[in-house]
Design an enzyme around this catalytic site. Structure first.
Site, mmCIF file in Angstrom:
data_model
loop_
_atom_site.group_PDB
_atom_site.id
_atom_site.type_symbol
_atom_site.label_atom_id
_atom_site.label_comp_id
_atom_site.label_asym_id
_atom_site.label_seq_id
_atom_site.Cartn_x
_atom_site.Cartn_y
_atom_site.Cartn_z
ATOM 1 N N ARG A 65 0.786 -1.249 0.000
ATOM 2 C CA ARG A 65 0.000 0.000 0.000
ATOM 3 C C ARG A 65 0.806 1.280 0.000
ATOM 4 N NH1 ARG A 65 -4.495 -2.086 -2.061
ATOM 5 N NH2 ARG A 65 -5.741 -3.314 -0.609
ATOM 6 N N ASP A 306 -1.742 -12.864 -2.318
ATOM 7 C CA ASP A 306 -2.610 -11.829 -2.887
ATOM 8 C C ASP A 306 -3.119 -10.902 -1.771
ATOM 9 O OD1 ASP A 306 -3.844 -10.348 -4.832
ATOM 10 O OD2 ASP A 306 -5.631 -11.606 -4.928
ATOM 11 N N HIS A 310 -6.816 -3.626 4.065
ATOM 12 C CA HIS A 310 -7.721 -2.481 3.938
ATOM 13 C C HIS A 310 -7.962 -1.843 5.294
ATOM 14 C CE1 HIS A 310 -8.945 -2.526 -0.235
ATOM 15 N NE2 HIS A 310 -9.167 -3.824 -0.197
#
Lengths: 425, 324
Positions: A65, A306, A310
């Protein structure tokens, strides 16, 4: 630091070794396996009796991120989580903000990774400029500055001519392309697998053909261009047949799937569980069985996390409006071990899918317990159980579909180039 | 068996707490709602159209999607039960949808509202909200995406029962855009739970979702065979955007293949009921002569909508008292 790992079960799929023995490490490299090097005086002895000692894991796709989404996670937070999960090498796709389409962004990622030094972070550069699918990215410069390959992330390239030229150009410079097959038109506004469950829940659906059509197109372009392509996040049985056929005909292709797809199906979306909102979508039980078989038989070379951490808000909405992706770094090995316990594959194959096979795909000397190799090692208690909760998850992303699940495969130590980057005995 | 919302809708004693979907609700509850609606249906015929059941309760209609008739019938239903009612149409353009939904709801909750009627374009929106709200707050789904429109389904069942009380004898055809229809889904679950003999869905394959057979229906792509011998026809509204998204060539061709005409109506049983959730597109899915004809119960559906919504609100409020 000179380390002596004693009396562990050494499992190295690369050499076929599976026996109790010792490992000696010096100057960041493995010095000797099972046969003591003369005159070795360790600074540290790790007692690995009753423990599995294997190469540190290599994750072909995890999003940390950064840059751009620090409210979700940071390279620092996720590096720690990876080390805690026995993962020593991580490839991060280019869909950061800004996109990894210039050497400056690669440099930034390297700097951040260097600050935490807990994992070997390998950026994958952009295949097209801004991932827009229109102009080629500066692939050669990206690889020169440290990218391990190029990819368009999860953004489909609608223009087939651009895809052909991108493959051709990458091949000209011997650059591997990482490709997630998805046809944007067939994907349309879909948010889950098309089938009885999507019909029941009234959610816009993604047909299997969204993956297979894009995959078939890419395979034909590989025939045309000779590009070396790694297919990522394969989700359907039909795709596996296409990949097996491409491999049989000698095309330079490899493939992986994400760990969630080996455990969950579209039925898990039931009750609109936003943590099961994944792209590619979870497909049906038949697909899951085929994926498991493909991992065991080698049609799938690797299993990746994967990982997509979040923030809580990203999942706080009606299903279709939530962001897709699951936080999976820390369940990568435990859930693969679970498949071993279920008899779906043997432990050596499971470890190979996380070590030597991805190392070969990336052209890395890691992923093996061999003299001279980087001393990336995971020491694992295969029997210790724990429950996955938002507290036990070290990643900044708590969005796991497996919260509340009992797991086995506790990572006692992780060594990266001979340094302890994680220890929790 | 999938059962979204099956538990979350009921309280500890198996009574209705939220009304989100007909999927997974057992026959006992459906019949209870229909029976309650029966007693409320007469309220509208009285000179004083009010009962004091929900006096002191506050009901908020939270509509994130345009609607006039559903919102109006919910408002009238709440007022006839003597509740205080406030309707809010929330404009989604300015803010992220999810945040807006959650934040708006929490703001309302802080004003001590007892019940929310939610309409939203996202499938699962009502389930999402029901999981978030405080224990004393109830959610009624006024339509969420393609998922569910349970009060519409119940008013359809109510209307059918008025004319044809023996569900077990009925063949029902649902015609049109099944894929995008929350009414079709909610009707299918309710009809199956009430034990109808046969449910058919009729339309081109572009408008029939994958695996619909697993919901217990038969698929017909040809109108004539789909209508033959049926007791009830439920026509669905065709949205104009289906033509833009390559699902249909034109309105004219759709009417030609699937429009309900007097001629086609003759293929069904003589006493067939023609239903439509409204608003109708005359000349696109239904011929005016059929819509206004003697087999049509479309306007009865609208009046019954008020009684059904009163019944649902009253039952939920009753369950609410039990919790307090």
């Amino acid at each position: 630091m000179r380390i002596h790992i004693a009396k562990g079960r050494l499992l190295d799929p690369a050499s076929g070794l599976d026996a109790t023995g010792d490992l000696w490490i010096a100057e960041g490299r493995i010095l000797a396996v099972r046969t003591p090097p003369p005159g070795f005086t360790p600074d540290l002895v790790i007692d690995a009796s009753e423990r599995l000692v294997c190469p540190g894991f290599i994750d072909l796709c995890a999003r940390f991120r950064e840059p751009g989404f620090r409210h979700k996670a940071t390279i620092a937070s996720e590096s720690g989580a990876a080390a805690g999960a026995g993962i020593t090498t991580v490839c991060c796709p280019p869909d950061t903000n800004p996109v990894i389409d210039s050497p400056a962004v690669v440099e930034l990622i390297h700097q951040r990774a260097e600050q935490s030094r807990k994992v070997r972070l390998l950026p994958i550069g952009a295949l097209t400029h801004g991932l827009a699918g229109e102009r080629l990215a500066e692939m050669y410069s990206l690889v020169q500055s440290g990218c391990v390959g190029v990819s368009n992330g999860s953004r489909p390239i609608r223009n087939t001519e651009v895809l052909r030229r991108a493959f051709e150009y990458a091949e000209s410079h011997g650059i591997r392309v990482f490709f997630c097959p998805e046809n944007a038109d067939l994907r349309n506004d879909g948010v889950m697998h098309e089938g009885a469950v999507s019909t029941r829940l009234g959610l816009p659906a993604i047909p299997e053909a969204a993956e297979t059509v894009a995959l078939a197109e890419a395979i034909l372009l590989i025939e045309l261009t000779g590009a070396r392509v790694h297919f990522g996040r394969i989700s359907s049985a039909r795709s596996l047949a296409l990949i097996a056929e491409a491999k049989r005909s000698g095309l330079p292709v490899t493939a992986d799937t994400g760990i969630c797809h080996l455990h969950l199906t579209d039925a898990d979306v039931n009750d609109y569980n936003a943590n099961c909102h994944l792209i590619p979508p979870l497909r049906d039980a038949r697909d899951r069985e085929a994926l498991r078989r493909a991992v065991a038989e080698g049609v799938l070379d690797a299993v990746c996390s994967d990982h997509q951490p979040h923030d809580a808000d990203a999942k706080m909405a009606p299903f279709g409006e939530t962001e897709s992706g699951a936080s999976t770094l820390e369940t990568l090995f435990p859930l693969l071990l679970d498949l071993v316990d279920q008899g779906a594959l043997d432990l050596r194959t499971a470890i190979a899918r996380l070590t030597i096979r991805p190392a070969e795909i990336l052209g890395l000397p890691a992923g093996r317990l061999a003299a001279g190799a980087p001393a990336d090692v995971a020491i694992i208690d295969l029997r210790r159980e724990w429950t996955l909760t938002e507290v036990t998850i070290r990643s900044a992303g708590k969005n796991s579909p497996f919260l509340g699940r009992r797991l086995k495969g506790w990572i006692d130590h992780t060594l990266l180039e001979g340094r302890t980057v994680h220890t929790l005995v | 068996m999938l059962n979204p919302g099956g538990n979350i809708q009921l309280d500890g004693e198996g009574r209705l707490r939220h009304f989100l979907t007909t999927d997974g609700l057992d026959r006992r509850i459906l019949i209870e709602i229909l029976d309650h609606a029966e007693s409320f249906a007469v309220v509208g015929d009285r000179p004083v159209k009010k009962v004091p059941l929900l006096r002191g309760k506050t009901i908020v209609n939270l509509f994130f999607e345009a609607s006039t008739r559903t919102r109006t019938t919910f408002e009238i239903a709440a007022k006839r039960l003597s509740a205080d009612v406030q309707s809010l149409s929330v404009n989604l353009s300015s803010t992220t949808k999810g945040e807006s939904l959650r934040d708006t709801l929490q703001t309302m909750e802080a004003m001590h509202c007892d019940m929310f009627v939610i309409r939203h374009s996202g499938s699962g929106a009502a389930h999402f909200i029901a999981r978030l709200v405080a224990p004393h707050v109830s959610i009624i789904n006024g339509g969420d995406g393609r998922n569910a429109h349970p009060t519409q389904a119940l008013l359809d069942m109510f209307t059918i029962r008025q004319h044809k009380p023996d569900f077990a004898a009925l063949r029902v055809a649902i015609v049109g855009d099944i894929t995008h229809s929350r009414v079709a889904r909610s009707d299918i679950y309710a009809l199956n739970t009430l034990g109808v003999r046969e449910i058919r869905v009729v339309g081109p394959k572009t408008l029939i979702p994958a695996g619909i057979e697993s919901l217990g229906v038969k698929v017909y792509t040809e109108m004539e065979s789909g209508l033959r011998g049926v007791d009830v026809i439920i026509m669905l509204r065709l949205q104009r955007e289906r033509m833009r998204s390559a699902l249909l060539p034109s309105e004219q061709e759709y009417f030609r293949c699937y429009g309900l005409t007097e001629e086609r109506l003759r293929l069904a049983r003589e006493d067939v009921m023609v239903m439509h959730p409204g608003p109708i597109n005359r000349g696109i899915e239904i011929d005016s002569r059929v819509a206004d004809g003697e087999r049509s119960v479309i306007l009865q559906q609208v009046s019954n909508g008020i009684a059904i919504r009163m019944a649902v609100m009253a039952l939920i409020a009753g369950a609410g008292r039990g919790r307090a």
